[in-house]
Design an enzyme around this catalytic site. Structure first.
Site, PDB file in Angstrom:
ATOM      1  N   LYS A  11      59.174  30.379  -3.447  1.00 12.43           N
ATOM      2  CA  LYS A  11      59.403  29.144  -2.794  1.00 12.43           C
ATOM      3  C   LYS A  11      58.151  28.142  -3.066  1.00 12.43           C
ATOM      4  O   LYS A  11      57.817  27.503  -3.985  1.00 12.43           O
ATOM      5  CB  LYS A  11      59.768  29.318  -1.685  1.00 12.43           C
ATOM      6  CG  LYS A  11      61.315  29.836  -1.384  1.00 12.43           C
ATOM      7  CD  LYS A  11      61.826  29.852  -0.097  1.00 12.43           C
ATOM      8  CE  LYS A  11      63.266  30.557  -0.044  1.00 12.43           C
ATOM      9  NZ  LYS A  11      64.546  29.977  -0.473  1.00 12.43           N
ATOM     10  N   ASP A  19      58.614  40.826   3.132  1.00 13.47           N
ATOM     11  CA  ASP A  19      59.256  39.853   2.497  1.00 13.47           C
ATOM     12  C   ASP A  19      58.916  38.363   3.007  1.00 13.47           C
ATOM     13  O   ASP A  19      59.507  37.851   3.555  1.00 13.47           O
ATOM     14  CB  ASP A  19      60.786  39.855   2.222  1.00 13.47           C
ATOM     15  CG  ASP A  19      61.415  38.923   1.278  1.00 13.47           C
ATOM     16  OD1 ASP A  19      60.607  37.922   0.743  1.00 13.47           O
ATOM     17  OD2 ASP A  19      62.508  39.164   1.045  1.00 13.47           O
ATOM     18  N   TYR A  50      67.661  38.915   3.979  1.00 14.00           N
ATOM     19  CA  TYR A  50      68.005  38.657   2.625  1.00 14.00           C
ATOM     20  C   TYR A  50      66.905  38.763   1.626  1.00 14.00           C
ATOM     21  O   TYR A  50      65.648  38.270   2.223  1.00 14.00           O
ATOM     22  CB  TYR A  50      68.747  37.217   2.340  1.00 14.00           C
ATOM     23  CG  TYR A  50      69.098  36.900   0.957  1.00 14.00           C
ATOM     24  CD1 TYR A  50      70.175  37.456   0.387  1.00 14.00           C
ATOM     25  CD2 TYR A  50      68.445  35.913   0.170  1.00 14.00           C
ATOM     26  CE1 TYR A  50      70.408  37.294  -0.742  1.00 14.00           C
ATOM     27  CE2 TYR A  50      68.853  35.542  -1.195  1.00 14.00           C
ATOM     28  CZ  TYR A  50      69.779  36.257  -1.779  1.00 14.00           C
ATOM     29  OH  TYR A  50      70.151  35.840  -2.842  1.00 14.00           O
TER      30      TYR A  50
HETATM   31  C1  LIG Z   1      63.191  36.008   2.344  1.00 14.86           C
HETATM   32  C2  LIG Z   1      63.915  35.796   0.971  1.00 14.86           C
HETATM   33  N1  LIG Z   1      63.722  36.862  -0.016  1.00 14.86           N
HETATM   34  C3  LIG Z   1      64.050  36.538  -1.355  1.00 14.86           C
HETATM   35  C4  LIG Z   1      64.707  35.405  -1.570  1.00 14.86           C
HETATM   36  C5  LIG Z   1      65.334  35.211  -3.069  1.00 14.86           C
HETATM   37  O1  LIG Z   1      64.755  34.347  -3.561  1.00 14.86           O
HETATM   38  P1  LIG Z   1      65.292  33.605  -4.963  1.00 14.86           P
HETATM   39  O2  LIG Z   1      66.376  32.599  -4.257  1.00 14.86           O
HETATM   40  O3  LIG Z   1      64.127  32.772  -5.569  1.00 14.86           O
HETATM   41  O4  LIG Z   1      65.596  34.401  -5.821  1.00 14.86           O
HETATM   42  C6  LIG Z   1      64.982  34.378  -0.860  1.00 14.86           C
HETATM   43  C7  LIG Z   1      65.789  33.143  -0.853  1.00 14.86           C
HETATM   44  O5  LIG Z   1      66.041  32.423  -0.008  1.00 14.86           O
HETATM   45  C8  LIG Z   1      64.340  34.609   0.597  1.00 14.86           C
HETATM   46  O6  LIG Z   1      64.489  33.752   1.861  1.00 14.86           O
END
Ligand SMILES: Cc1ncc(COP(=O)(O)O)c(C=O)c1O
Length: 432
Positions: free
Chosen positions: A272, A244, A149
């Site tokens: 985060k 990511d 994700y």
């Molecule tokens: C690996 C990863 N990338 C991107 C995101 C998206 O972040 P946000 O929820 O702050 O938009 C998340 C959210 O859980 C994530 O775990």
């Protein structure tokens, strides 16, 4: 033991009202408990390793506001720093000194990052990094992995993890086919599949983006050689490698997965933890690539609240706390105890399960395993997970309400918290 006082009347009332006001009653899908059934509890306050709901029930928390609370909720030093910052204003829309401080901390910590741009969420960071990959390489195609994700931008909503996996949605309506036409997917941990995609699309792939340790399809670590193999392949085909690390950054090591596994990507996204509980995201990497970002270069990306002093302050304090000696050893120790304890209890109580942990990130699948990718994860016993989740909730343990989400510990979790969690898990697993 199930507390005889476990009463969720107020949560139910508030959530019933919420459903008339907001789609599904929530501001983000997984919070609605759809995949585990039952009503979500409505939080009242959080502190350290605990949350309290509006009915006064207390829980040991393994969600940690989905990752940011790695020092424990409402850490007194973070709160004090925020109070000081608050008195000077919440947002400037102009440069502030705290941006420099946090940028330096991030650059010092994360191996690939030579320059960084702050944004407001992980989604925003991933959207921008994709534009940058395309701008730098002059190519349009992207490889992502099934079950990973990268936020909810159109280009990434193809075989995505997190809430998309949780709700079993193949894709989302409203995403034009043309937007995802350039998104190629491969199974996680499958280097051969990535190689084939490169062979089929020579000179067309801008880069590969992945969660270096998957958390959004449940907890799935990379197989030995997978990250290294991606590094070699991307270099061979003139494409960029993007980790990511929105979830893994400052969680599985101070320098993230790239420090832990010794593989340096070209670009990284963060979120985060670096916001210490306030809305933050960031992307950064090689200076020659980052210098393409406006106004240094032509790739446009901007944000009204980006780099605001409150979020920067919470991030700075959080990283200061994490950068003390022994923190990651402690996180690893308690999380290992939890993870190994859960697996042992599953075995003793006759429940097929597999899982693991790295530092403060863990997972447990009701699945004999091994789980190398999203297809494997999907073979888990989801109704058993739902019963486990509810049993733990009733006994004061708050787990992520989905089999397809990793769990998080914090510096505030004590040995006693883990012991209590394991005792409750024994009780619940004995009756699954
Ligand atoms: C690996 C990863 N990338 C991107 C995101 C998206 O972040 P946000 O929820 O702050 O938009 C998340 C959210 O859980 C994530 O775990």
């Amino acid at each position: 033991m199930v507390t005889t006082t476990f009463n969720t009347t107020k949560s139910e009332e508030i959530f019933a009202a919420a459903q008339k006001l907001m789609p599904g009653g929530v501001s983000s899908p997984v919070r609605a408990f759809k995949s585990v059934g039952g009503q979500p509890i409505v939080f009242d306050r959080v502190e350290g390793a605990y949350v309290w709901d509006v009915d006064g029930n207390q829980y040991i928390d393994y969600v940690g506001t989905w990752g940011p609370a790695i020092c424990g909720h409402t850490h007194p030093e973070v709160i004090a720093a925020l109070h000081d910052a608050l008195n000077k204003g919440t947002s400037f829309g102009a440069p502030c000194y705290q941006e420099n401080v946090l940028a330096e901390m991030v650059i010092d910590a994360v191996p690939c990052i030579e320059m960084v741009r702050f944004v407001n969420s992980g989604t925003e960071a991933c959207m921008a990094v994709l534009r940058l990959m395309r701008a730098f390489t002059g190519r349009e195609k992207l490889i992502k992995f099934e079950g990973c994700y990268h936020g909810h931008a159109d280009m990434f909503l193809v075989k995505a993890g997190s809430g998309v996996a949780t709700l079993g949605l193949p894709d989302s309506p409203g995403v034009p086919k043309s937007t995802t036409a350039n998104t190629l997917t491969a199974p996680y941990n499958d280097l051969e599949a990535v190689k084939t995609l490169f062979e089929q699309n020579p000179d067309e792939i801008a880069g590969v983006i992945l969660e270096p340790v998957v958390g959004n399809a449940g907890f799935i670590p990379p197989d030995a050689g997978f990250l290294e193999g991606l590094r070699v392949l991307t270099q061979e085909y003139g494409a960029l490698l993007v980790f990511d690390e929105v979830m893994t950054g400052f969680r599985i090591a101070y320098g993230g997965a790239q420090e832990k596994f010794g593989v340096t990507p070209d670009l990284t996204t963060l979120g985060k933890v670096i916001g210490g509980g306030l809305p933050v995201g960031a992307y950064g990497g090689r200076r020659d690539i980052m210098e393409m970002v406006a106004p240094a270069g032509p790739m446009y990306q901007a944000g009204t609240l980006s780099g605001n002093p409150l979020a920067m302050t919470a991030g700075i304090k959080t990283l200061e706390l994490l950068n003390k000696s022994g923190t990651y050893e402690y996180l690893d120790k308690i999380t290992k105890k939890l993870s190994q304890g859960l697996l042992k209890i599953a075995k003793e109580t006759g429940n097929e399960a597999c899982g693991g942990q790295i530092s403060a990130m863990f997972g447990l699948f009701f699945n004999p395993g091994p789980v190398h990718n999203y297809e494997d994860a999907k073979k888990s016993d989801l109704s058993k997970f739902a019963r486990f989740h509810r049993g733990m909730l009733e006994r004061g343990v708050y787990l992520a309400p989905s089999q397809f989400e990793a769990g998080f510990t914090s510096l505030a979790h004590t040995d006693e918290d883990i012991d209590r969690t394991l005792a409750m898990a024994h009780e619940v697993m004995s009756s699954l």
